[in-house]
Design an enzyme around this catalytic site. Structure first.
Site, mmCIF file in Angstrom:
data_model
loop_
_atom_site.group_PDB
_atom_site.id
_atom_site.type_symbol
_atom_site.label_atom_id
_atom_site.label_comp_id
_atom_site.label_asym_id
_atom_site.label_seq_id
_atom_site.Cartn_x
_atom_site.Cartn_y
_atom_site.Cartn_z
ATOM 1 N N ASP A 3 8.164 -74.174 28.738
ATOM 2 C CA ASP A 3 8.808 -73.409 27.674
ATOM 3 C C ASP A 3 9.795 -72.457 28.359
ATOM 4 O O ASP A 3 9.789 -72.311 29.587
ATOM 5 C CB ASP A 3 7.755 -72.613 26.878
ATOM 6 C CG ASP A 3 8.383 -71.738 25.794
ATOM 7 O OD1 ASP A 3 9.264 -72.246 25.072
ATOM 8 O OD2 ASP A 3 8.030 -70.553 25.676
ATOM 9 N N SER A 4 10.609 -71.787 27.551
ATOM 10 C CA SER A 4 11.515 -70.798 28.131
ATOM 11 C C SER A 4 10.744 -69.589 28.667
ATOM 12 O O SER A 4 11.279 -68.828 29.467
ATOM 13 C CB SER A 4 12.510 -70.321 27.065
ATOM 14 O OG SER A 4 11.812 -69.654 26.038
ATOM 15 N N TYR A 35 16.255 -69.182 25.259
ATOM 16 C CA TYR A 35 17.052 -70.396 25.114
ATOM 17 C C TYR A 35 17.789 -70.419 23.772
ATOM 18 O O TYR A 35 18.831 -71.043 23.639
ATOM 19 C CB TYR A 35 16.142 -71.632 25.164
ATOM 20 C CG TYR A 35 15.658 -72.044 26.537
ATOM 21 C CD1 TYR A 35 15.958 -71.320 27.686
ATOM 22 C CD2 TYR A 35 14.890 -73.203 26.678
ATOM 23 C CE1 TYR A 35 15.495 -71.724 28.921
ATOM 24 C CE2 TYR A 35 14.436 -73.623 27.913
ATOM 25 C CZ TYR A 35 14.730 -72.887 29.034
ATOM 26 O OH TYR A 35 14.278 -73.303 30.261
ATOM 27 N N GLY A 36 17.198 -69.754 22.784
ATOM 28 C CA GLY A 36 17.699 -69.848 21.401
ATOM 29 C C GLY A 36 19.189 -69.601 21.219
ATOM 30 O O GLY A 36 19.859 -70.351 20.518
ATOM 31 N N CYS A 67 8.540 -76.169 23.613
ATOM 32 C CA CYS A 67 9.620 -75.282 23.196
ATOM 33 C C CYS A 67 10.449 -76.050 22.171
ATOM 34 O O CYS A 67 10.950 -77.140 22.470
ATOM 35 C CB CYS A 67 10.474 -74.926 24.411
ATOM 36 S SG CYS A 67 11.969 -74.008 24.011
ATOM 37 N N ASN A 68 10.573 -75.482 20.978
ATOM 38 C CA ASN A 68 11.331 -76.174 19.928
ATOM 39 C C ASN A 68 12.795 -76.317 20.289
ATOM 40 O O ASN A 68 13.414 -77.340 20.018
ATOM 41 C CB ASN A 68 11.225 -75.390 18.614
ATOM 42 C CG ASN A 68 9.836 -75.445 18.027
ATOM 43 O OD1 ASN A 68 9.559 -76.257 17.166
ATOM 44 N ND2 ASN A 68 8.954 -74.590 18.502
ATOM 45 N N GLU A 146 8.484 -61.626 24.390
ATOM 46 C CA GLU A 146 8.599 -61.610 25.851
ATOM 47 C C GLU A 146 8.410 -60.203 26.408
ATOM 48 O O GLU A 146 7.975 -60.028 27.534
ATOM 49 C CB GLU A 146 9.965 -62.169 26.289
ATOM 50 C CG GLU A 146 10.155 -63.654 25.999
ATOM 51 C CD GLU A 146 9.477 -64.578 27.012
ATOM 52 O OE1 GLU A 146 9.437 -64.225 28.204
ATOM 53 O OE2 GLU A 146 8.990 -65.647 26.598
ATOM 54 N N CYS A 178 9.066 -72.148 16.284
ATOM 55 C CA CYS A 178 9.336 -71.626 17.623
ATOM 56 C C CYS A 178 7.965 -71.285 18.189
ATOM 57 O O CYS A 178 7.163 -70.621 17.509
ATOM 58 C CB CYS A 178 10.214 -70.376 17.567
ATOM 59 S SG CYS A 178 10.373 -69.551 19.171
ATOM 60 N N THR A 179 7.696 -71.745 19.393
ATOM 61 C CA THR A 179 6.335 -71.583 19.906
ATOM 62 C C THR A 179 5.988 -70.128 20.226
ATOM 63 O O THR A 179 4.829 -69.796 20.435
ATOM 64 C CB THR A 179 6.114 -72.471 21.150
ATOM 65 O OG1 THR A 179 7.160 -72.227 22.105
ATOM 66 C CG2 THR A 179 6.090 -73.933 20.772
ATOM 67 N N HIS A 180 6.989 -69.250 20.236
ATOM 68 C CA HIS A 180 6.702 -67.824 20.410
ATOM 69 C C HIS A 180 6.143 -67.182 19.127
ATOM 70 O O HIS A 180 5.486 -66.146 19.188
ATOM 71 C CB HIS A 180 7.973 -67.052 20.774
ATOM 72 C CG HIS A 180 8.399 -67.170 22.204
ATOM 73 N ND1 HIS A 180 8.943 -68.304 22.722
ATOM 74 C CD2 HIS A 180 8.378 -66.267 23.226
ATOM 75 C CE1 HIS A 180 9.250 -68.101 24.014
ATOM 76 N NE2 HIS A 180 8.915 -66.872 24.335
HETATM 77 N N1 DGL Z 1 9.556 -70.943 22.493
HETATM 78 C C1 DGL Z 1 10.946 -71.353 22.336
HETATM 79 C C2 DGL Z 1 11.075 -72.218 21.101
HETATM 80 O O1 DGL Z 1 10.057 -72.751 20.666
HETATM 81 C C3 DGL Z 1 11.791 -70.116 22.357
HETATM 82 C C4 DGL Z 1 13.185 -70.383 22.693
HETATM 83 C C5 DGL Z 1 13.905 -69.201 23.257
HETATM 84 O O2 DGL Z 1 13.701 -68.926 24.449
HETATM 85 O O3 DGL Z 1 14.729 -68.614 22.550
HETATM 86 O O4 DGL Z 1 12.144 -72.423 20.576
#
Ligand code: DGL
Length: 261
Positions: A3-4, A35-36, A67-68, A146, A178-180
């Site tokens: 993931d990011s 990453y978004g 990570c989506n 984060e 989003c996995t966060h």
């Molecule tokens: N957990 C990432 C997702 O599911 C977050 C992406 C990010 O870093 O913005 O999209």
């Protein structure tokens, strides 16, 4: 899996709980999160780079793109290019939300990259064309997670504003794309209303991984000793260990550094 940053730990938790005998290696690309807001092209490049690194370094039997944003950018390419099964989080999440809704009005929230990619819009339409879908991008949510600020007043104010269109759409179910976001579940639930069911893709992704391993006949033997869990971070490893323990649990013992140079 990768993931990011910390978000994929929601998927790691499900994988560890469902398959305690499996060895897991998790890479959080915290040096380059979020990453978004990045272009899909750039995220695609990161995803290929991380996949190649993990394949070379740990020779996995399966790779999870936890990570989506990375899945929206690169899942199909990774599945085509790599010799091992590659599992994303979008299809499992869509399966979960489609089976959870009773009114057929569902919402999906995610990063700007994920929502802008149209990946959820396509996946939901393919799963059930009768579903009415409301989407909202939530820039800023990932950064709060984060920083370990899942319940701050600022994130609550932001959630009220960003999630207003979801409230207006009168959905009965909201997919956390989003996995966060499961770490912000209470804040999100307060903003959209407690009667809206929140769905995360973590458990459903774990089930998919388990059935793929079973089908391939390569799952860890039952009743073997607990698997090993390794965590790598491209950013501050001490912070990853501290927040990772808070978010995932005691499995985050040591965090190994990795640098892209
Ligand atoms: N957990 C990432 C997702 O599911 C977050 C992406 C990010 O870093 O913005 O999209």
């Amino acid at each position: 899996m990768f993931d990011s940053g910390f978000g994929g730990l929601t998927v790691a938790r499900a994988v560890i709980d469902l398959m305690p005998g499996e060895d897991l290696v998790y890479l959080g690309d915290t040096a380059r999160y979020p990453y978004g807001p990045r272009s899909l092209e750039e995220v695609r490049r990161f995803a290929h780079q991380i996949a190649d690194f993990l394949v070379e370094r740990v020779d996995p039997k399966l790779l999870i793109v936890a990570c989506n944003t990375a899945a929206a950018a690169a899942l199909a390419e990774l599945q085509e290019r790599l010799d091992i099964p590659v599992v994303g989080v979008i299809e499992p999440g869509v399966r979960a939300v489609v089976s959870a809704t009773t009114t057929g009005r569902v919402g999906v929230i995610g990063t700007v990259g994920t929502i802008g990619s149209g990946a959820y819009q396509r996946a939901v339409a393919a799963a059930d064309p009768d579903i009415t879908l409301a989407c909202a991008a939530c820039p800023g949510f990932v950064e709060f997670v984060e920083r370990g600020e899942a319940n701050s007043d600022q994130v609550r104010v932001l959630a009220e504003r960003l999630l207003a269109p979801i409230g207006d759409a009168e959905v009965d179910t909201l997919l956390l794309g989003c996995t966060h976001y499961p770490y912000l579940a209470r804040t999100i639930s307060d903003a959209v209303g407690r009667d809206v069911v929140l769905v995360s893709s973590a458990d459903e992704t774990g089930f998919e991984v388990r059935s793929l391993l079973e089908e391939a006949g390569c799952q860890a033997p039952p009743r073997s000793a607990a698997g090993t869990h390794r965590f790598l971070s491209t950013g501050d490893v001490e912070w990853f260990r501290e927040l990772g323990q808070r978010l995932l649990g005691p499995e985050v013992l040591d965090v190994e550094p990795h640098s892209w140079e």
